[in-house]
Design a protein around this motif. Structure first.
Motif, PDB file in Angstrom:
ATOM      1  N   SER A  29       0.802  -1.224   0.000  1.00 33.62           N
ATOM      2  CA  SER A  29       0.000   0.000   0.000  1.00 33.62           C
ATOM      3  C   SER A  29       0.837   1.277   0.000  1.00 33.62           C
ATOM      4  O   SER A  29       0.283   2.371   0.014  1.00 33.62           O
ATOM      5  N   GLY A  30       2.161   1.131   0.006  1.00 33.62           N
ATOM      6  CA  GLY A  30       3.028   2.312   0.023  1.00 33.62           C
ATOM      7  C   GLY A  30       2.984   3.056   1.344  1.00 33.62           C
ATOM      8  O   GLY A  30       3.232   4.258   1.399  1.00 33.62           O
ATOM      9  N   ALA A  31       2.683   2.346   2.409  1.00 35.48           N
ATOM     10  CA  ALA A  31       2.543   2.975   3.732  1.00 35.48           C
ATOM     11  C   ALA A  31       3.866   3.003   4.485  1.00 35.48           C
ATOM     12  O   ALA A  31       4.769   2.206   4.232  1.00 35.48           O
ATOM     13  N   GLU A  32       3.944   3.919   5.400  1.00 34.23           N
ATOM     14  CA  GLU A  32       5.048   3.955   6.355  1.00 34.23           C
ATOM     15  C   GLU A  32       4.699   2.994   7.493  1.00 34.23           C
ATOM     16  O   GLU A  32       3.530   2.858   7.852  1.00 34.23           O
ATOM     17  N   LEU A  33       5.700   2.336   8.045  1.00 33.89           N
ATOM     18  CA  LEU A  33       5.482   1.394   9.137  1.00 33.89           C
ATOM     19  C   LEU A  33       6.090   1.945  10.413  1.00 33.89           C
ATOM     20  O   LEU A  33       7.225   2.416  10.418  1.00 33.89           O
ATOM     21  N   VAL A  34       5.322   1.891  11.481  1.00 34.72           N
ATOM     22  CA  VAL A  34       5.839   2.237  12.805  1.00 34.72           C
ATOM     23  C   VAL A  34       5.871   0.944  13.608  1.00 34.72           C
ATOM     24  O   VAL A  34       4.837   0.316  13.829  1.00 34.72           O
ATOM     25  N   ALA A  35       7.079   0.533  14.004  1.00 31.49           N
ATOM     26  CA  ALA A  35       7.254  -0.677  14.805  1.00 31.49           C
ATOM     27  C   ALA A  35       7.359  -0.269  16.267  1.00 31.49           C
ATOM     28  O   ALA A  35       8.180   0.573  16.623  1.00 31.49           O
ATOM     29  N   LEU A  36       6.530  -0.882  17.094  1.00 30.67           N
ATOM     30  CA  LEU A  36       6.435  -0.495  18.504  1.00 30.67           C
ATOM     31  C   LEU A  36       6.688  -1.683  19.424  1.00 30.67           C
ATOM     32  O   LEU A  36       6.170  -2.775  19.196  1.00 30.67           O
ATOM     33  N   THR A  37       7.492  -1.454  20.446  1.00 29.81           N
ATOM     34  CA  THR A  37       7.608  -2.412  21.540  1.00 29.81           C
ATOM     35  C   THR A  37       7.235  -1.693  22.826  1.00 29.81           C
ATOM     36  O   THR A  37       7.512  -0.502  22.990  1.00 29.81           O
ATOM     37  N   VAL A  38       6.589  -2.423  23.707  1.00 31.92           N
ATOM     38  CA  VAL A  38       6.264  -1.894  25.026  1.00 31.92           C
ATOM     39  C   VAL A  38       7.070  -2.707  26.028  1.00 31.92           C
ATOM     40  O   VAL A  38       6.901  -3.919  26.141  1.00 31.92           O
ATOM     41  N   VAL A  39       7.979  -2.032  26.703  1.00 30.51           N
ATOM     42  CA  VAL A  39       8.864  -2.683  27.661  1.00 30.51           C
ATOM     43  C   VAL A  39       8.301  -2.458  29.063  1.00 30.51           C
ATOM     44  O   VAL A  39       8.153  -1.316  29.492  1.00 30.51           O
ATOM     45  N   PRO A  40       7.971  -3.551  29.755  1.00 27.16           N
ATOM     46  CA  PRO A  40       7.402  -3.390  31.101  1.00 27.16           C
ATOM     47  C   PRO A  40       8.454  -2.935  32.102  1.00 27.16           C
ATOM     48  O   PRO A  40       9.649  -3.103  31.895  1.00 27.16           O
ATOM     49  N   ARG A  41       7.989  -2.380  33.164  1.00 26.65           N
ATOM     50  CA  ARG A  41       8.877  -2.035  34.273  1.00 26.65           C
ATOM     51  C   ARG A  41       9.028  -3.280  35.140  1.00 26.65           C
ATOM     52  O   ARG A  41       8.114  -4.088  35.264  1.00 26.65           O
ATOM     53  N   TYR A  42      10.182  -3.433  35.730  1.00 25.99           N
ATOM     54  CA  TYR A  42      10.418  -4.593  36.571  1.00 25.99           C
ATOM     55  C   TYR A  42       9.611  -4.450  37.859  1.00 25.99           C
ATOM     56  O   TYR A  42       9.675  -3.403  38.514  1.00 25.99           O
ATOM     57  N   PRO A  43       8.844  -5.476  38.227  1.00 26.90           N
ATOM     58  CA  PRO A  43       8.057  -5.363  39.474  1.00 26.90           C
ATOM     59  C   PRO A  43       8.990  -5.334  40.681  1.00 26.90           C
ATOM     60  O   PRO A  43       9.886  -6.166  40.795  1.00 26.90           O
ATOM     61  N   THR A  44       8.783  -4.354  41.544  1.00 27.67           N
ATOM     62  CA  THR A  44       9.658  -4.247  42.712  1.00 27.67           C
ATOM     63  C   THR A  44       9.231  -5.193  43.818  1.00 27.67           C
ATOM     64  O   THR A  44      10.052  -5.602  44.621  1.00 27.67           O
ATOM     65  N   SER A  45       7.960  -5.512  43.874  1.00 29.48           N
ATOM     66  CA  SER A  45       7.508  -6.532  44.823  1.00 29.48           C
ATOM     67  C   SER A  45       6.128  -7.010  44.403  1.00 29.48           C
ATOM     68  O   SER A  45       5.339  -6.260  43.846  1.00 29.48           O
ATOM     69  N   TYR A  46       5.871  -8.261  44.653  1.00 27.63           N
ATOM     70  CA  TYR A  46       4.563  -8.815  44.335  1.00 27.63           C
ATOM     71  C   TYR A  46       3.637  -8.746  45.547  1.00 27.63           C
ATOM     72  O   TYR A  46       2.449  -8.612  45.429  1.00 27.63           O
ATOM     73  N   LEU A  47       4.202  -8.868  46.707  1.00 30.31           N
ATOM     74  CA  LEU A  47       3.419  -8.867  47.939  1.00 30.31           C
ATOM     75  C   LEU A  47       4.053  -7.912  48.936  1.00 30.31           C
ATOM     76  O   LEU A  47       5.263  -7.734  48.954  1.00 30.31           O
ATOM     77  N   ASP A  48       3.216  -7.340  49.778  1.00 32.57           N
ATOM     78  CA  ASP A  48       3.776  -6.497  50.828  1.00 32.57           C
ATOM     79  C   ASP A  48       4.702  -7.346  51.684  1.00 32.57           C
ATOM     80  O   ASP A  48       4.395  -8.477  52.038  1.00 32.57           O
ATOM     81  N   GLY A  49       5.843  -6.806  51.999  1.00 36.00           N
ATOM     82  CA  GLY A  49       6.799  -7.525  52.829  1.00 36.00           C
ATOM     83  C   GLY A  49       7.712  -8.443  52.053  1.00 36.00           C
ATOM     84  O   GLY A  49       8.588  -9.079  52.618  1.00 36.00           O
ATOM     85  N   ALA A  50       7.517  -8.537  50.723  1.00 35.92           N
ATOM     86  CA  ALA A  50       8.391  -9.387  49.916  1.00 35.92           C
ATOM     87  C   ALA A  50       9.766  -8.755  49.814  1.00 35.92           C
ATOM     88  O   ALA A  50       9.919  -7.538  49.894  1.00 35.92           O
ATOM     89  N   MET A  51      10.763  -9.594  49.667  1.00 39.74           N
ATOM     90  CA  MET A  51      12.123  -9.092  49.560  1.00 39.74           C
ATOM     91  C   MET A  51      12.277  -8.314  48.254  1.00 39.74           C
ATOM     92  O   MET A  51      11.973  -8.832  47.179  1.00 39.74           O
ATOM     93  N   ALA A  52      12.716  -7.100  48.339  1.00 33.86           N
ATOM     94  CA  ALA A  52      12.910  -6.271  47.160  1.00 33.86           C
ATOM     95  C   ALA A  52      14.323  -6.460  46.630  1.00 33.86           C
ATOM     96  O   ALA A  52      15.252  -6.713  47.392  1.00 33.86           O
ATOM     97  N   PHE A  53      14.466  -6.364  45.326  1.00 35.93           N
ATOM     98  CA  PHE A  53      15.785  -6.461  44.713  1.00 35.93           C
ATOM     99  C   PHE A  53      16.501  -5.134  44.837  1.00 35.93           C
ATOM    100  O   PHE A  53      15.862  -4.071  44.839  1.00 35.93           O
ATOM    101  N   PRO A  54      17.811  -5.160  44.892  1.00 34.35           N
ATOM    102  CA  PRO A  54      18.561  -3.901  44.925  1.00 34.35           C
ATOM    103  C   PRO A  54      18.284  -3.084  43.662  1.00 34.35           C
ATOM    104  O   PRO A  54      18.115  -3.653  42.574  1.00 34.35           O
ATOM    105  N   PRO A  55      18.253  -1.773  43.781  1.00 33.22           N
ATOM    106  CA  PRO A  55      17.956  -0.918  42.624  1.00 33.22           C
ATOM    107  C   PRO A  55      18.882  -1.171  41.437  1.00 33.22           C
ATOM    108  O   PRO A  55      18.449  -1.105  40.286  1.00 33.22           O
ATOM    109  N   GLU A  56      20.147  -1.490  41.700  1.00 34.67           N
ATOM    110  CA  GLU A  56      21.072  -1.720  40.588  1.00 34.67           C
ATOM    111  C   GLU A  56      20.712  -3.001  39.815  1.00 34.67           C
ATOM    112  O   GLU A  56      20.896  -3.072  38.599  1.00 34.67           O
ATOM    113  N   ASP A  57      20.157  -4.012  40.517  1.00 34.16           N
ATOM    114  CA  ASP A  57      19.711  -5.224  39.826  1.00 34.16           C
ATOM    115  C   ASP A  57      18.490  -4.932  38.958  1.00 34.16           C
ATOM    116  O   ASP A  57      18.391  -5.417  37.826  1.00 34.16           O
TER     117      ASP A  57
END
Length: 147
Positions: A29-57
C-alpha cells in the motif's frame, strides 16, 4: 489505502509473523510502518513484605529488556528497508501494554494497528488476559489480528 501502519511486537515468534505481514501490507500500500515495543517495568515486589531487589539489579534487568527491544526493532528496520518500506521505531516503558499501543497509534497518526494474538480461549484467556483483545475493544482504529 493505508498511509501509516503500526505493528506492535514483543519479539516472539508469533509477533514476528505479524511483523512480516505488516511489512508486506505496508509495501503493497506504500505505507510507512511504525514498529512499537512496550517494555514493562520490573516489578519491585509482588506482595507487601516481599524481599525487594537492589535498585542496581532492577536497573540492569530493565536495561536488558530495553536492549532486547532495540535488537527486535533494528531487525524490523532492516527487513522493512529490504522490502522498500520506511520504518520508524518506538519503544514505550509501561506496564499498560494495550493502553500504550493505543496511545502510540494516536501519537503517530496511525491508520491501522497490526498485532498478533495467541488465540487463547476460556480460562487461559481469563487468567492470562489479552492485550490484543483490549486493543480491539478500546481502539477507535482498525486492528488487524494475526494468529
Amino acid at each position: 489505502m493505508f498511509q501509516r501502519i503500526l505493528v506492535a511486537t514483543d519479539g516472539s515468534v508469533l509477533s514476528k509473523k505479524a511483523v512480516k505481514s505488516a511489512i508486506a501490507l505496508a509495501a503493497q500500500s506504500g505505507a510507512e510502518l511504525v514498529a512499537l515495543t512496550v517494555v514493562p517495568r520490573y516489578p519491585t515486589s509482588y506482595l507487601d513484605g516481599a524481599m525487594a531487589f537492589p535498585p542496581e539489579d532492577i536497573a540492569r534487568i530493565e536495561k536488558q529488556w530495553a536492549d532486547a527491544s532495540r535488537v527486535t526493532l533494528d531487525a524490523i528496520v532492516v527487513k522493512g528497508r529490504a522490502s522498500g518500506v520506511a520504518v520508524k521505531t518506538a519503544t514505550v516503558n509501561s506496564d499498560l501494554v494495550a493502553e500504550s499501543i493505543i496511545a502510540a497509534a494516536r501519537k503517530h497518526k496511525i491508520d491501522l494497528i497490526v498485532m498478533a494474538s495467541h488465540g487463547r480461549k476460556g480460562l487461559k484467556r481469563l487468567l492470562l488476559g489479552s492485550e490484543t483483545q483490549h486493543v480491539l475493544t478500546h481502539s477507535e482504529l482498525p486492528v488487524l489480528v494475526l494468529r
